[in-house]
Design a protein around this motif. Structure first.
Motif, PDB file in Angstrom:
ATOM      1  N   ASP A 122       0.841  -1.228  -0.053  1.00  0.00           N
ATOM      2  CA  ASP A 122       0.099  -0.051   0.082  1.00  0.00           C
ATOM      3  C   ASP A 122       1.118   1.201   0.187  1.00  0.00           C
ATOM      4  O   ASP A 122       1.956   1.167   0.865  1.00  0.00           O
ATOM      5  N   GLN A 123       0.569   2.208  -0.969  1.00  0.00           N
ATOM      6  CA  GLN A 123       1.457   3.268  -0.777  1.00  0.00           C
ATOM      7  C   GLN A 123       1.484   4.097   0.212  1.00  0.00           C
ATOM      8  O   GLN A 123       2.443   4.923   0.562  1.00  0.00           O
ATOM      9  N   LYS A 124       0.417   3.947   1.080  1.00  0.00           N
ATOM     10  CA  LYS A 124       0.538   4.529   2.399  1.00  0.00           C
ATOM     11  C   LYS A 124       1.567   4.068   3.510  1.00  0.00           C
ATOM     12  O   LYS A 124       1.766   4.694   4.220  1.00  0.00           O
ATOM     13  N   SER A 125       1.724   2.826   3.170  1.00  0.00           N
ATOM     14  CA  SER A 125       2.570   2.242   4.341  1.00  0.00           C
ATOM     15  C   SER A 125       3.914   1.522   3.355  1.00  0.00           C
ATOM     16  O   SER A 125       4.232   0.307   3.869  1.00  0.00           O
ATOM     17  N   GLY A 126       4.441   2.175   2.648  1.00  0.00           N
ATOM     18  CA  GLY A 126       5.636   1.661   1.809  1.00  0.00           C
ATOM     19  C   GLY A 126       6.646   1.640   2.577  1.00  0.00           C
ATOM     20  O   GLY A 126       7.506   0.540   2.448  1.00  0.00           O
ATOM     21  N   PRO A 127       7.142   2.398   3.465  1.00  0.00           N
ATOM     22  CA  PRO A 127       8.425   2.245   4.319  1.00  0.00           C
ATOM     23  C   PRO A 127       8.494   1.243   5.110  1.00  0.00           C
ATOM     24  O   PRO A 127       9.286   0.187   5.503  1.00  0.00           O
ATOM     25  N   ALA A 128       7.128   0.847   5.551  1.00  0.00           N
ATOM     26  CA  ALA A 128       6.897  -0.311   6.653  1.00  0.00           C
ATOM     27  C   ALA A 128       7.140  -1.666   5.769  1.00  0.00           C
ATOM     28  O   ALA A 128       7.703  -2.547   6.303  1.00  0.00           O
ATOM     29  N   ARG A 129       6.749  -1.562   4.591  1.00  0.00           N
ATOM     30  CA  ARG A 129       6.932  -2.861   3.913  1.00  0.00           C
ATOM     31  C   ARG A 129       8.284  -3.033   3.472  1.00  0.00           C
ATOM     32  O   ARG A 129       9.046  -4.192   3.687  1.00  0.00           O
ATOM     33  N   GLU A 130       8.962  -2.248   3.096  1.00  0.00           N
ATOM     34  CA  GLU A 130      10.452  -2.105   2.846  1.00  0.00           C
ATOM     35  C   GLU A 130      11.232  -2.626   3.927  1.00  0.00           C
ATOM     36  O   GLU A 130      12.020  -3.667   3.794  1.00  0.00           O
ATOM     37  N   ALA A 131      10.904  -2.275   5.438  1.00  0.00           N
ATOM     38  CA  ALA A 131      11.589  -2.830   6.402  1.00  0.00           C
ATOM     39  C   ALA A 131      11.566  -4.104   6.622  1.00  0.00           C
ATOM     40  O   ALA A 131      12.255  -4.793   7.241  1.00  0.00           O
ATOM     41  N   GLN A 132      10.278  -4.779   6.380  1.00  0.00           N
ATOM     42  CA  GLN A 132       9.884  -6.041   6.621  1.00  0.00           C
ATOM     43  C   GLN A 132      10.404  -7.028   5.478  1.00  0.00           C
ATOM     44  O   GLN A 132      11.112  -7.860   5.692  1.00  0.00           O
ATOM     45  N   LEU A 133      10.702  -6.185   4.222  1.00  0.00           N
ATOM     46  CA  LEU A 133      11.269  -7.053   3.234  1.00  0.00           C
ATOM     47  C   LEU A 133      12.961  -7.162   3.307  1.00  0.00           C
ATOM     48  O   LEU A 133      13.376  -8.123   2.619  1.00  0.00           O
ATOM     49  N   ARG A 134      13.363  -6.305   4.197  1.00  0.00           N
ATOM     50  CA  ARG A 134      14.905  -6.366   4.326  1.00  0.00           C
ATOM     51  C   ARG A 134      15.307  -7.818   4.815  1.00  0.00           C
ATOM     52  O   ARG A 134      16.402  -8.052   4.630  1.00  0.00           O
ATOM     53  N   GLY A 135      14.374  -8.320   5.967  1.00  0.00           N
ATOM     54  CA  GLY A 135      14.682  -9.648   6.668  1.00  0.00           C
ATOM     55  C   GLY A 135      14.980 -10.812   5.580  1.00  0.00           C
ATOM     56  O   GLY A 135      15.341 -11.772   5.856  1.00  0.00           O
ATOM     57  N   PHE A 136      14.219 -10.804   4.132  1.00  0.00           N
ATOM     58  CA  PHE A 136      14.283 -11.771   3.190  1.00  0.00           C
ATOM     59  C   PHE A 136      15.118 -11.523   2.112  1.00  0.00           C
ATOM     60  O   PHE A 136      15.626 -12.502   1.308  1.00  0.00           O
ATOM     61  N   LEU A 137      15.769 -10.136   1.892  1.00  0.00           N
ATOM     62  CA  LEU A 137      16.640  -9.598   0.576  1.00  0.00           C
ATOM     63  C   LEU A 137      18.064  -9.727   0.868  1.00  0.00           C
ATOM     64  O   LEU A 137      18.549  -9.671   2.053  1.00  0.00           O
ATOM     65  N   PRO A 138      18.929  -9.850  -0.135  1.00  0.00           N
ATOM     66  CA  PRO A 138      20.330  -9.578   0.046  1.00  0.00           C
ATOM     67  C   PRO A 138      20.746  -8.294   0.392  1.00  0.00           C
ATOM     68  O   PRO A 138      19.792  -7.446   0.241  1.00  0.00           O
ATOM     69  N   ASP A 139      21.811  -7.826   1.111  1.00  0.00           N
ATOM     70  CA  ASP A 139      22.211  -6.543   1.429  1.00  0.00           C
ATOM     71  C   ASP A 139      22.412  -5.819   0.086  1.00  0.00           C
ATOM     72  O   ASP A 139      22.958  -6.413  -0.646  1.00  0.00           O
ATOM     73  N   GLY A 140      22.090  -4.399   0.292  1.00  0.00           N
ATOM     74  CA  GLY A 140      22.227  -3.813  -0.599  1.00  0.00           C
ATOM     75  C   GLY A 140      21.599  -3.633  -1.773  1.00  0.00           C
ATOM     76  O   GLY A 140      21.666  -2.860  -2.784  1.00  0.00           O
ATOM     77  N   GLY A 141      20.523  -4.160  -1.791  1.00  0.00           N
ATOM     78  CA  GLY A 141      19.567  -4.518  -2.772  1.00  0.00           C
ATOM     79  C   GLY A 141      18.401  -3.394  -2.709  1.00  0.00           C
ATOM     80  O   GLY A 141      18.381  -2.667  -1.920  1.00  0.00           O
ATOM     81  N   ASP A 142      17.402  -3.463  -3.731  1.00  0.00           N
ATOM     82  CA  ASP A 142      16.289  -2.699  -3.803  1.00  0.00           C
ATOM     83  C   ASP A 142      15.370  -3.088  -2.637  1.00  0.00           C
ATOM     84  O   ASP A 142      15.077  -4.142  -2.567  1.00  0.00           O
TER      85      ASP A 142
END
Length: 335
Positions: A122-142
Motif C-alpha cells: 500500500d502506497q500509504k505504508s511503503g516504508p513499513a513494507r520495505e523494512a519487513q522485506l529487508r529480512g528476506f533480501l540480499p544486502d544492498g538491494g532494492d
C-alpha cells in the motif's frame, strides 16, 4: 667277419646312423642293438627346445598383465567413490530432482513468509513494507524489490505448490496465490546456505495458474443395481449416526475399528445416490453421494447444503451389511 659300409655313399644320414651304432655294438656277439631315439627332436621333426619355451613365457606375461589390470581397477574404483567431490556434475545440476540436499521444507516456509509481505503493499505504508522485506533480501538491494511505490495490492491466500531444487543451495519455490478472485503462481528463487540461513536470491516471477485438466473417461460401467437398491436404506441409517458421532448406533454398522464420525459439524439430509460395481458376493467397495446441511456462518438459520462423495468398504455377515472403512473417493465413480 662283418664289414662296415662306407658312410660316404649314403651321405650324412648314413654317417649319423653309423655313429649311433658305436654305442649299440656288442663285440662279444656281433649284434647291433637299436639306439635310443634322440631327445632333441620331436616326432614331427620340429624343434621343441627354446621356441616352445618362448610361447610359455609369452602366455605367462599376458596372464600377469591381466591380473595386474584387474587388481588396479579393483583398488581404484572404491578409492574414486570415497574421494569423489560432493559437488553435483553439470548434468545432474541442470535437472531438478530429489536427493540434491536442498532444504525444501524450510525453503517453502521461508518463501511463504516472504510472499505475505511481497504480495501485500500500500502506497500509504511503503516504508513499513520495505523494512519487513529487508529480512528476506540480499544486502544492498532494492528495498521495495521492484515495486514502484504506487497502488495497493492484497492477497487472500498463499500456499506452497512445489519446490524445484537445482542443487544443495539453489531452488525455486512455487506458490499458489489468490488476489481479487484471481489465481496465479509466484516463482520465488531461494538461496539456502543451510536450513537456518536463506535469502531470496532474485526477483520473483508471476506465472499463470495450473491449467484445468480434462477428466479421462471412466466411472463404473458394470453396476450392480440390485445391490445399490439394497444398500441405500442401510446407508440412510448409517450416515445420520456418522454425522453426529453416535457411537451406540455406529457400533451396529462397524465391521472393524470404531468409526469416529463428524461430531455434529453437519446435519444429515439424504443419501442422493449409491454406485456399486459388480464383484465378489458379500464384499464390495461402493460410492455414496450424501447431502449435508452445513450451519450458517455466525449461527444464523438456514444453512446451505453440500453433496459429497464417499468411498465405503463394506462386508456382508449373517444377511446384514457392515461398514469397514469410510474415506473420500480417489477417482470418478459416475458413468
Amino acid at each position: 667277419m662283418m664289414a662296415r659300409r662306407s658312410a660316404v655313399r649314403d651321405g650324412r644320414r648314413t654317417a649319423e646312423a653309423d655313429e649311433s651304432r658305436t654305442d649299440g655294438f656288442d663285440p662279444s656277439d656281433g649284434v647291433f642293438d637299436p639306439p635310443e631315439p634322440r631327445r632333441d627332436r620331436n616326432r614331427g621333426g620340429r624343434w621343441g627346445g627354446s621356441g616352445g619355451r618362448w610361447w610359455v613365457w609369452l602366455g605367462r606375461a599376458v596372464l600377469w598383465a591381466l591380473i595386474i589390470v584387474i587388481v588396479v581397477n579393483g583398488v581404484r574404483a572404491p578409492f574414486e567413490r570415497f574421494t569423489a567431490s560432493d559437488t553435483p556434475s553439470a548434468e545432474r545440476t541442470a535437472a531438478p530432482g530429489k536427493g540434491t540436499g536442498f532444504p525444501a521444507s524450510a525453503a517453502g516456509a521461508f518463501a511463504l513468509q516472504f510472499a505475505g509481505v511481497y504480495l501485500n503493499y500500500d502506497q500509504k505504508s511503503g516504508p513499513a513494507r520495505e523494512a519487513q522485506l529487508r529480512g528476506f533480501l540480499p544486502d544492498g538491494g532494492d528495498g521495495q524489490f521492484g515495486w514502484n511505490g504506487i497502488g495497493k495490492l492484497q492477497v487472500q491466500s498463499v500456499q506452497v505448490a512445489g519446490v524445484d531444487s537445482r542443487d544443495a543451495h539453489n531452488g525455486t519455490v512455487t506458490l499458489l496465490a489468490r488476489s481479487q478472485d484471481k489465481w496465479f503462481r509466484l516463482a520465488v528463487p531461494v538461496y539456502a546456505a543451510s536450513a537456518d540461513a536463506m535469502v531470496v536470491s532474485a526477483r520473483p516471477a508471476l506465472l499463470p495458474p495450473p491449467a484445468r485438466a480434462a477428466l479421462p473417461a471412466g466411472g463404473v460401467r458394470d453396476r450392480d443395481t440390485a445391490l445399490e437398491d439394497e444398500l441405500t436404506p442401510v446407508l440412510a441409517k448409517f450416515f445420520p449416526a456418522y454425522a453426529q458421532s453416535d457411537q451406540a448406533s455406529l457400533s451396529r454398522f462397524a465391521a472393524g475399528p470404531a468409526l469416529t464420525g463428524l461430531n455434529g459439524s453437519v446435519t444429515f439430509v439424504q443419501v442422493r445416490g449409491v454406485i456399486a460395481p459388480k464383484g465378489q458376493p458379500g464384499e464390495r467397495v461402493v460410492t455414496a453421494t450424501v447431502a449435508w446441511q452445513v450451519p450458517a456462518t455466525g449461527g444464523g438459520a438456514g444453512g446451505g447444503e453440500l453433496e459429497q462423495d464417499y468411498r465405503l468398504d463394506m462386508i456382508k455377515k449373517s444377511g446384514n451389511w457392515y461398514v469397514r472403512d469410510v474415506r473420500g473417493v480417489t477417482e470418478p465413480s459416475t458413468p
